[in-house]
Design a protein around this motif. Structure first.
Motif, mmCIF file in Angstrom:
data_model
loop_
_atom_site.group_PDB
_atom_site.id
_atom_site.type_symbol
_atom_site.label_atom_id
_atom_site.label_comp_id
_atom_site.label_asym_id
_atom_site.label_seq_id
_atom_site.Cartn_x
_atom_site.Cartn_y
_atom_site.Cartn_z
ATOM 1 N N PRO B 118 -24.425 26.745 10.247
ATOM 2 C CA PRO B 118 -24.196 28.192 10.365
ATOM 3 C C PRO B 118 -25.406 29.047 9.986
ATOM 4 C CG PRO B 118 -22.283 27.143 9.384
ATOM 5 C CD PRO B 118 -23.356 26.087 9.462
ATOM 6 N N VAL B 119 -26.301 28.511 9.168
ATOM 7 C CA VAL B 119 -27.476 29.304 8.790
ATOM 8 C C VAL B 119 -28.313 29.656 10.021
ATOM 9 C CG1 VAL B 119 -29.155 27.442 8.410
ATOM 10 C CG2 VAL B 119 -29.250 29.539 7.006
ATOM 11 N N ASP B 120 -28.186 28.845 11.075
ATOM 12 C CA ASP B 120 -28.981 29.083 12.279
ATOM 13 C C ASP B 120 -28.442 30.220 13.141
ATOM 14 O OD1 ASP B 120 -31.011 27.273 11.756
ATOM 15 O OD2 ASP B 120 -29.824 25.587 12.506
ATOM 16 N N MET B 121 -27.290 30.840 12.706
ATOM 17 C CA MET B 121 -26.840 32.072 13.362
ATOM 18 C C MET B 121 -27.805 33.210 13.050
ATOM 19 S SD MET B 121 -22.802 31.756 12.384
ATOM 20 C CE MET B 121 -22.652 33.523 12.353
ATOM 21 N N PHE B 122 -28.601 33.015 11.990
ATOM 22 C CA PHE B 122 -29.496 34.083 11.533
ATOM 23 C C PHE B 122 -30.942 33.809 11.929
ATOM 24 C CE2 PHE B 122 -25.848 33.887 8.802
ATOM 25 C CZ PHE B 122 -25.480 35.209 8.662
ATOM 26 N N GLY B 123 -31.667 34.911 12.219
ATOM 27 C CA GLY B 123 -33.096 34.763 12.511
ATOM 28 C C GLY B 123 -33.908 35.231 11.318
#
Lengths: 396, 396
Positions: B118-123
Motif C-alpha cells: 500500500p505504500v506504493d499508492m503514494f509518490g
C-alpha cells in the motif's frame, strides 16, 4: 421566520465533460459493446456536423438514430422511440440536442423498461403517477444551454391530446455523462440564445425568490448566477459574437442554474413555470418567452409574500444599496423594473401584448391550471387560481 | 491573459444526507448484509453519544471498531486497520469523525484491496505512486467541518518515519455517502471551530487567488463562500452559541469549499498548504493554524503574480469599492490586512512569533520542502524554494 437549512439529501452523479473538442470522449464514456440509439430533434445537429462527430466517436459500435423530437417534446412522438427500442433492442441512449431532446430521452430511457403502460409514469391526471424504478443508461451532447436537463433528473413531457405538460423525475434519470462544448452555441440564433439566458435566470429565481431561511451559501450562489447572467446576457445574445469565454460562462451558468447545487434545503416556488406552461400549451409560445412575461408580474403580485427576498435581490443582485436614498419598497420596485428591462434588452417579451394576447385569453389559462390540478402551488402552497388570474392580469 | 474556462471533467458521486437526526439513515445507506468496520479517532465520538447512535442504526449488521486514528493520520496507524480488514474480512467502512479520520479511511479503503504494498499508492519519494484502481465502499459521519473530505476523494497521510505528509486521490475514494448533522458541532471547542473556518477559507483561496481566466461562476461562488465565512466566523467560534442556522451554514460552507463545485476549469495554487504542511510536520502545529500564518505572507510575497485576483478579492469580498479613494495597491494591501485581522479575530496565529517560531526555524522548513520535492509549485509552477523562504520570512 423559518430559520436554518432544511434537512436535505443531495446527490448528482452526472459526469460533466466540458470544453473544446470533447465529443470524441464519447468513445471512452459508452461501453464498447453497447448498441446505441442516437436521439435528436431537427436537422441542425446534422447540418452543423455534430451528428457526424458523434457517429465517428462511436467507432465500431452498432448504432441507429431517432430524429424529430420536437421542442416541448410530445408523448406521442417519444412513445415511438420507446417502441423502436423494444423492437430493436438498444441498451444505451445518446441524446444530442437541447433540453427538449434530453427531457424526451429521459422519458424514453425509463419508458423503454417500464413495467406497465409508460403513461402511468406521469401523474397530474394523465396517468397513475407510478414510481420509475429503472431506466436505460444514457448520455447527452448539449447543443443549447437553457434547461440544465444535461445535469439533472427532471423531464417535462407534453401530451398533445390531453393538452398538458407534465414533469417527472427519478433517481434513475440522471444522464451518466453530458458533453458540454461551448462552441456548439456558435450556430444558435439570437432568439434561442436569449431564451437560454432567460430560462436559466428564472430557474435560479424559482429556487431563490421565496422567503429567507438563512441558507447563506445557497443564496450567495444563486445571486452569483443571476449576476453572471446579467453581466454576460448582452454579449451572449449577440449571435455573431463568438467569444469563447462568454459562451463557456453561459453554458456553465445554465447547467448550474438547475443541477441542485444552489437549492439543497431551501424552499422553491415554480409557480412562474406552471403559469408559463399553460401559455405554451395554449398558444405555442416559447417556454422562456412565457417566463419573461410571467415573472415580473409574479414579483409584483407576490411582493408581500416575497418581500424579504425581493429586498435582498435588489441590494445584492442589482446593487441597489442601503445608502441609496430609497425606501425598501422603492428598492424592490426598482429591482423589478430592472429585471423587466433586462429581459426586454435581450429581445424577450415582458407583456401579454408583446405576444399578441389580451385579457380575453386569461380565463382559458386559469381554467387550464385548474384542469391540470395546478392549485395551491408556490413555496407556501398558498398560490390560488385567483392569484394566477391576478398575475396574468398584471402581465397584460 | 488566458481567457475562458479550461477544459474539465467533473463528477462527484457522494450522497449528502444533511440536517437533524440523520444518523439513523445509515440503515438505508449501507447494504443489509454488509460486515462493517467503524473507524474513528479519539474518545469524543463515544463520549458524546454519536458512536452509540451509529451502532444503533447498523441494527443487526455485523460490525467491529478501529479507534485511535490521530489528527494528521499516520501511515503507521492506518496500516494496522488495513491488516485488521485483511485478517477479519470487512466489506464496508464507516468513518466517524473529522477530516483526519475520513482521510485515513480513504487510504484504508484503498489499501485493504491494493495489489502490492500500500505504500506504493503514494509518490513524492515515499512510494512508487502507483494508481489506485479499487477501494472498499465507505461512508462517513462528519463531526468537524473543515476539510470537505466528506465530499471529495482526496486524502493526506503522514509518514512519521519519513517525516512527510503525502496526498493521494482516486475516483474510487469518494465516500458513497456522508451524514452531516450541524448539531454535531455543538460539542467542539473554540479552537477546532476556528480551525474549521480558516481551513475552509483557505481551501477556497487556493482555488480562487491565482490569476483570472474569466470563469465567472467559479469566481462568484468562491467569493460567496468567503463572504459567508467572514459573516458567520465570529458566531461560529463562539463555542457556546448553538444557533442551528449558523452551524448549518458553517458545515455546508466547509463541504462546498473543497468538493470541486467552485473549481472546475480554473487554475489552483496550493502552495500555502505545502508550506503549512512542513510547519505541522516539524512543529506539530494544527494544520489550519499553519495556514493562517502562511496565507497573509503568501499574499504579500506573491502580490504581483496575484495582482488581478487580489484586486477582485478586495472589491468583491471585502467590499473595498471603486469609489473608495484608494489606489489599486492600497485596496489590495487593505484586503490583506482585513484577512489577517479576520484570522486573528478568530483566535488564530498570523505570525511565526504567535507560535513561538523565529527566523532560525526557516532553513529547516525550506530544506524539508526540497526533500519532499515541493519545488516549482503554485498556479504557474514558478514558486521556487527562494519564494518559500521569502514567504516564511514575511510571516515572522
Amino acid at each position: 421566520m423559518e430559520k436554518g437549512i432544511r434537512n436535505f439529501e443531495f446527490q448528482n452523479p452526472t459526469k460533466i465533460v466540458f470544453g473544446k473538442d470533447q465529443i470524441k470522449r464519447i468513445d471512452s464514456l459508452i461501453p464498447q459493446d453497447a448498441k446505441v440509439l442516437i436521439l435528436y430533434g431537427g436537422g441542425s445537429v446534422k447540418k452543423f456536423g455534430m451528428f457526424d462527430r458523434v457517429v465517428e466517436a462511436l467507432g465500431t459500435r452498432e448504432w441507429a438514430e431517432f430524429g424529430g423530437i420536437e421542442a416541448n417534446p410530445t408523448y406521442e412522438t417519444l412513445i415511438q422511440a420507446v417502441d423502436k427500442i423494444k423492437a430493436e433492442g438498444y441498451d444505451y441512449l445518446l441524446a444530442v440536442g437541447g433540453g427538449s431532446v434530453i427531457d424526451g430521452v429521459k422519458f424514453v430511457a425509463a419508458g423503454a423498461v417500464f413495467d406497465g403502460d409508460p403513461v402511468d409514469m406521469f401523474g397530474s391526471g394523465v396517468g397513475k403517477g407510478l414510481p420509475v424504478t429503472k431506466a436505460l443508461p444514457f448520455g447527452t451532447v448539449l447543443t443549447l444551454p437553457a434547461t440544465a436537463s444535461e445535469m439533472n433528473n427532471n423531464s417535462v413531457v407534453t401530451f398533445v391530446e390531453k393538452q398538458a405538460k407534465i414533469s417527472f423525475a427519478s433517481p434513475h434519470t440522471y444522464p451518466q455523462f453530458s458533453i458540454l462544448e461551448p462552441e456548439a452555441t456558435y450556430t444558435l440564433p439570437k432568439r434561442q440564445l436569449a431564451n437560454g439566458v432567460i430560462d436559466s435566470f428564472i430557474h435560479v429565481m424559482e429556487a431563490y425568490l421565496t422567503y429567507p431561511v438563512d441558507a447563506k451559501v445557497q443564496d450567495r450562489w444563486a445571486e452569483g448566477l443571476l449576476q453572471t447572467l446579467i453581466e454576460i446576457g448582452p454579449d451572449v445574445v449577440d449571435e455573431d459574437n463568438h467569444d469563447y469565454a462568454t459562451r463557456a460562462n453561459f453554458m456553465w451558468t445554465a447547467t448550474n442554474a438547475l443541477n441542485r447545487f444552489i437549492s439543497p434545503g431551501v424552499p422553491q416556488d415554480w409557480a412562474t413555470h406552471q403559469l408559463g406552461h399553460e401559455m405554451t400549451l395554449a398558444f405555442g409560445i416559447d417556454h422562456a418567452r412565457t417566463l419573461s412575461i410571467v415573472l415580473p408580474a409574479m414579483m409584483k403580485v407576490r411582493k408581500q409574500q416575497k418581500w424579504d427576498k425581493l429586498l435582498q435581490y435588489a441590494e445584492r443582485v442589482w446593487d441597489i444599496r442601503g445608502d441609496s436614498n430609497l425606501t425598501d419598497e422603492e428598492k424592490i420596485d426598482l429591482a423589478i423594473k430592472k429585471t423587466e428591462d433586462f429581459f426586454a434588452s435581450l429581445g424577450a417579451p415582458i407583456r401579454f401584448s408583446d405576444v399578441d394576447l389580451d385579457e380575453t385569453d386569461i380565463p382559458g389559462l386559469v381554467e387550464a391550471l385548474v384542469r391540470h390540478k395546478k392549485e395551491n402551488i408556490s413555496e407556501r402552497g398558498d398560490f390560488t387560481t385567483e392569484d394566477a388570474r391576478a398575475v396574468y392580469t398584471a402581465a397584460l
